[in-house]
Design a protein around this motif. Structure first.
Motif, PDB file in Angstrom:
ATOM      1  N   THR A 196       0.978  -1.282   0.090  1.00  0.00           N
ATOM      2  CA  THR A 196       0.148   0.055  -0.034  1.00  0.00           C
ATOM      3  C   THR A 196       1.008   1.139  -0.077  1.00  0.00           C
ATOM      4  OG1 THR A 196      -0.053   0.436   2.405  1.00  0.00           O
ATOM      5  CG2 THR A 196      -1.598  -1.571   1.665  1.00  0.00           C
ATOM      6  N   SER A 197       0.217   2.546  -0.074  1.00  0.00           N
ATOM      7  CA  SER A 197       0.791   3.431  -0.165  1.00  0.00           C
ATOM      8  C   SER A 197       1.331   3.900   1.301  1.00  0.00           C
ATOM      9  CB  SER A 197      -0.199   4.737  -0.681  1.00  0.00           C
ATOM     10  OG  SER A 197      -1.273   4.517   0.018  1.00  0.00           O
ATOM     11  N   GLN A 198       1.116   3.458   2.143  1.00  0.00           N
ATOM     12  CA  GLN A 198       1.649   3.491   3.508  1.00  0.00           C
ATOM     13  C   GLN A 198       2.405   2.312   4.050  1.00  0.00           C
ATOM     14  OE1 GLN A 198       0.964   6.499   4.817  1.00  0.00           O
ATOM     15  NE2 GLN A 198      -0.595   7.165   3.464  1.00  0.00           N
ATOM     16  N   GLY A 199       2.739   1.593   3.355  1.00  0.00           N
ATOM     17  CA  GLY A 199       3.511   0.341   3.781  1.00  0.00           C
ATOM     18  C   GLY A 199       3.126  -0.760   3.382  1.00  0.00           C
ATOM     19  N   SER A 200       3.660  -1.825   3.430  1.00  0.00           N
ATOM     20  CA  SER A 200       3.292  -3.362   3.216  1.00  0.00           C
ATOM     21  C   SER A 200       2.591  -3.982   4.717  1.00  0.00           C
ATOM     22  CB  SER A 200       4.314  -4.040   2.805  1.00  0.00           C
ATOM     23  OG  SER A 200       4.945  -3.723   1.458  1.00  0.00           O
ATOM     24  N   ILE A 201       1.505  -4.772   4.305  1.00  0.00           N
ATOM     25  CA  ILE A 201       0.972  -5.349   5.425  1.00  0.00           C
ATOM     26  C   ILE A 201       0.873  -7.027   4.716  1.00  0.00           C
ATOM     27  CG2 ILE A 201      -1.247  -5.750   6.906  1.00  0.00           C
ATOM     28  CD1 ILE A 201      -1.849  -2.719   5.804  1.00  0.00           C
ATOM     29  N   THR A 202       1.498  -7.853   5.698  1.00  0.00           N
ATOM     30  CA  THR A 202       1.214  -9.351   5.290  1.00  0.00           C
ATOM     31  C   THR A 202       0.430 -10.021   6.379  1.00  0.00           C
ATOM     32  OG1 THR A 202       3.514  -9.216   4.251  1.00  0.00           O
ATOM     33  CG2 THR A 202       2.693 -11.328   5.001  1.00  0.00           C
ATOM     34  N   GLY A 249      -5.089  -1.128  -7.207  1.00  0.00           N
ATOM     35  CA  GLY A 249      -5.540   0.361  -7.369  1.00  0.00           C
ATOM     36  C   GLY A 249      -6.710   0.617  -6.870  1.00  0.00           C
ATOM     37  N   THR A 250      -7.277  -0.015  -5.702  1.00  0.00           N
ATOM     38  CA  THR A 250      -8.302   0.381  -4.857  1.00  0.00           C
ATOM     39  C   THR A 250      -7.583   0.982  -3.690  1.00  0.00           C
ATOM     40  OG1 THR A 250      -8.377  -1.945  -3.555  1.00  0.00           O
ATOM     41  CG2 THR A 250      -9.622  -1.752  -5.603  1.00  0.00           C
ATOM     42  N   HIS A 251      -8.538   1.268  -2.510  1.00  0.00           N
ATOM     43  CA  HIS A 251      -8.072   1.939  -1.269  1.00  0.00           C
ATOM     44  C   HIS A 251      -9.000   1.673  -0.238  1.00  0.00           C
ATOM     45  CE1 HIS A 251     -11.003   5.222  -2.996  1.00  0.00           C
ATOM     46  NE2 HIS A 251     -11.314   5.186  -1.820  1.00  0.00           N
ATOM     47  N   CYS A 252      -8.346   1.588   1.031  1.00  0.00           N
ATOM     48  CA  CYS A 252      -9.215   1.490   2.215  1.00  0.00           C
ATOM     49  C   CYS A 252     -10.157   2.721   2.347  1.00  0.00           C
ATOM     50  CB  CYS A 252      -8.143   1.097   3.235  1.00  0.00           C
ATOM     51  SG  CYS A 252      -7.148  -0.422   2.780  1.00  0.00           S
ATOM     52  N   HIS A 253     -11.242   2.305   2.495  1.00  0.00           N
ATOM     53  CA  HIS A 253     -12.363   3.395   2.587  1.00  0.00           C
ATOM     54  C   HIS A 253     -12.795   3.904   3.946  1.00  0.00           C
ATOM     55  CE1 HIS A 253     -14.734  -0.256   2.390  1.00  0.00           C
ATOM     56  NE2 HIS A 253     -15.605   0.441   3.047  1.00  0.00           N
ATOM     57  N   ARG A 254     -12.615   3.012   4.923  1.00  0.00           N
ATOM     58  CA  ARG A 254     -13.087   3.523   6.346  1.00  0.00           C
ATOM     59  C   ARG A 254     -12.114   3.001   7.440  1.00  0.00           C
ATOM     60  NH1 ARG A 254     -18.339   0.987   9.228  1.00  0.00           N
ATOM     61  NH2 ARG A 254     -18.696   2.792  10.735  1.00  0.00           N
ATOM     62  N   LEU A 255     -11.867   3.993   8.165  1.00  0.00           N
ATOM     63  CA  LEU A 255     -11.067   3.924   9.386  1.00  0.00           C
ATOM     64  C   LEU A 255     -11.957   4.435  10.950  1.00  0.00           C
ATOM     65  CD1 LEU A 255      -8.265   3.471  10.685  1.00  0.00           C
ATOM     66  CD2 LEU A 255      -7.686   5.764  10.713  1.00  0.00           C
ATOM     67  N   LEU A 275      -4.525   9.540   6.161  1.00  0.00           N
ATOM     68  CA  LEU A 275      -3.539   9.152   5.614  1.00  0.00           C
ATOM     69  C   LEU A 275      -4.003   8.061   4.303  1.00  0.00           C
ATOM     70  CD1 LEU A 275      -0.932   8.139   8.127  1.00  0.00           C
ATOM     71  CD2 LEU A 275      -0.945  10.402   6.713  1.00  0.00           C
ATOM     72  N   PRO A 276      -3.843   8.614   3.053  1.00  0.00           N
ATOM     73  CA  PRO A 276      -4.859   7.608   1.898  1.00  0.00           C
ATOM     74  C   PRO A 276      -4.105   6.368   2.048  1.00  0.00           C
ATOM     75  CG  PRO A 276      -4.256   9.888   1.292  1.00  0.00           C
ATOM     76  CD  PRO A 276      -3.743   9.851   2.537  1.00  0.00           C
ATOM     77  N   VAL A 277      -4.784   5.333   1.764  1.00  0.00           N
ATOM     78  CA  VAL A 277      -4.400   4.028   1.899  1.00  0.00           C
ATOM     79  C   VAL A 277      -4.618   3.211   0.708  1.00  0.00           C
ATOM     80  CG1 VAL A 277      -4.178   1.568   3.224  1.00  0.00           C
ATOM     81  CG2 VAL A 277      -4.507   3.773   4.104  1.00  0.00           C
ATOM     82  N   ASN A 278      -3.793   3.373  -0.212  1.00  0.00           N
ATOM     83  CA  ASN A 278      -4.076   3.008  -1.736  1.00  0.00           C
ATOM     84  C   ASN A 278      -3.462   1.646  -1.694  1.00  0.00           C
ATOM     85  OD1 ASN A 278      -5.422   5.352  -2.740  1.00  0.00           O
ATOM     86  ND2 ASN A 278      -3.248   6.220  -2.736  1.00  0.00           N
ATOM     87  N   ILE A 279      -4.056   0.517  -2.359  1.00  0.00           N
ATOM     88  CA  ILE A 279      -3.437  -0.826  -2.285  1.00  0.00           C
ATOM     89  C   ILE A 279      -3.098  -0.780  -3.778  1.00  0.00           C
ATOM     90  CG2 ILE A 279      -4.020  -3.332  -2.555  1.00  0.00           C
ATOM     91  CD1 ILE A 279      -6.194  -2.701  -0.442  1.00  0.00           C
ATOM     92  N   LYS A 280      -1.592  -1.069  -3.885  1.00  0.00           N
ATOM     93  CA  LYS A 280      -1.046  -1.140  -5.296  1.00  0.00           C
ATOM     94  C   LYS A 280      -1.159  -2.535  -5.581  1.00  0.00           C
ATOM     95  CE  LYS A 280       2.287   2.430  -3.869  1.00  0.00           C
ATOM     96  NZ  LYS A 280       3.876   2.893  -3.540  1.00  0.00           N
ATOM     97  N   HIS A 281      -1.007  -3.418  -4.817  1.00  0.00           N
ATOM     98  CA  HIS A 281      -0.797  -4.978  -5.374  1.00  0.00           C
ATOM     99  C   HIS A 281      -1.105  -5.780  -4.113  1.00  0.00           C
ATOM    100  CE1 HIS A 281      -0.210  -8.395  -7.796  1.00  0.00           C
ATOM    101  NE2 HIS A 281       0.809  -8.850  -7.248  1.00  0.00           N
ATOM    102  N   VAL A 282      -1.724  -6.849  -4.430  1.00  0.00           N
ATOM    103  CA  VAL A 282      -1.766  -8.047  -3.474  1.00  0.00           C
ATOM    104  C   VAL A 282      -0.994  -9.249  -3.856  1.00  0.00           C
ATOM    105  CG1 VAL A 282      -3.291  -9.272  -2.106  1.00  0.00           C
ATOM    106  CG2 VAL A 282      -3.944  -7.036  -2.629  1.00  0.00           C
ATOM    107  N   GLN A 283      -0.158  -9.491  -3.150  1.00  0.00           N
ATOM    108  CA  GLN A 283       0.777 -10.593  -3.743  1.00  0.00           C
ATOM    109  C   GLN A 283       0.654 -11.987  -2.782  1.00  0.00           C
ATOM    110  OE1 GLN A 283       4.889 -10.435  -2.945  1.00  0.00           O
ATOM    111  NE2 GLN A 283       5.493 -11.995  -4.649  1.00  0.00           N
ATOM    112  N   ILE A 284       0.265 -13.113  -3.466  1.00  0.00           N
ATOM    113  CA  ILE A 284      -0.151 -14.277  -2.729  1.00  0.00           C
ATOM    114  C   ILE A 284       1.079 -15.214  -2.678  1.00  0.00           C
ATOM    115  CG2 ILE A 284      -1.625 -16.205  -2.742  1.00  0.00           C
ATOM    116  CD1 ILE A 284      -3.093 -13.735  -1.980  1.00  0.00           C
TER     117      ILE A 284
END
Length: 218
Positions: free
Chosen positions: A67-73, A99-105, A206-215
């Motif tokens: 994500t635009s704020q860092g990786s989460i695994t 290309g989506t973003h997290c919409h609620r905090l 802080l916008p959380v844009n998901i660039k890619h999800v790797q499996i």
């Protein structure tokens, strides 16, 4: 956490929204034995409907959200929520979340970051729904990854990360456990939200844009 107009999760509890009454969240969802993916609306960025192969679904994997704020695994709980993890893997491999973003905090009483809606409004879905799983004795400590929903057995693409221990009724399928990136989630939470849904509930500052999800198979 708005109903398909916001919500998969807020329909939940604690922070009622105008649409919450549609979800019937007062009664915890009950697990369903069979895994079946049923066509449903909405169908945003439609990628088809996954097939359920018990052998393939049981294979463990880790998912990394860049994500635009860092990786989460997180480690997928394929042994406890195979229908859910199979769906998440299907969507990730189809690049549904890219290309989506997290919409609620939420930062008051409920401590989650909600993602997985390609429309970014809280009202989107993948074009199918599937049953709840892994609800017996479910709790939501920090690091839990769980499905947002709009009532029993209405899972789609939206999910949430718990960034701080949270008390919820056992109605939201836990399907993953964060193994790295909890600090990223806490950084996002510390940035606050715009309170559009009420105090402590809104779009993350802080916008959380998901660039890619790797499996990755483990």
């Amino acid at each position: 956490m708005h109903r398909r107009k916001g919500a998969l999760l807020a329909a939940v509890v604690l922070i009622p929204l105008a649409t919450a009454t549609q979800a019937g969240a007062a009664t915890p969802a009950q697990p369903t034995a069979a895994c079946a993916y049923t066509p449903a609306v909405p169908a945003d960025n439609y990628k088809g409907i996954p097939e359920f192969d018990p052998v393939k679904a049981a294979r463990p994997f880790n998912a990394t959200l860049r994500t635009s704020q860092g990786s989460i695994t997180f480690k997928a709980l394929t042994d406890k929520a195979p229908c859910t993890t199979n769906s998440f893997r299907f969507l990730a491999e189809k690049r549904y979340f890219d290309g989506t973003h997290c919409h609620r905090l939420t930062t008051a009483r409920l401590y989650v970051l909600q993602c997985g809606d390609p429309t970014g409004t809280g009202s989107g879905g993948p074009g199918y729904s599937f049953p709840d799983e892994n609800l017996t004795g479910a709790t939501y400590p920090a690091g839990t990854v769980a499905m947002a929903n709009a009532g029993p057995n209405t899972n789609g693409s939206q999910f949430f990360f718990v960034w701080k221990d949270t008390k919820l009724s056992p109605a939201y399928t836990p399907f993953g456990r964060v193994t790295s990136g909890l600090d990223t989630l806490q950084k996002i939470a510390a940035g606050g939200e715009d309170d559009q849904n009420g105090p402590g509930d809104g779009y993350p500052t802080l916008p959380v844009n998901i660039k890619h999800v790797q499996i990755r198979r483990t």
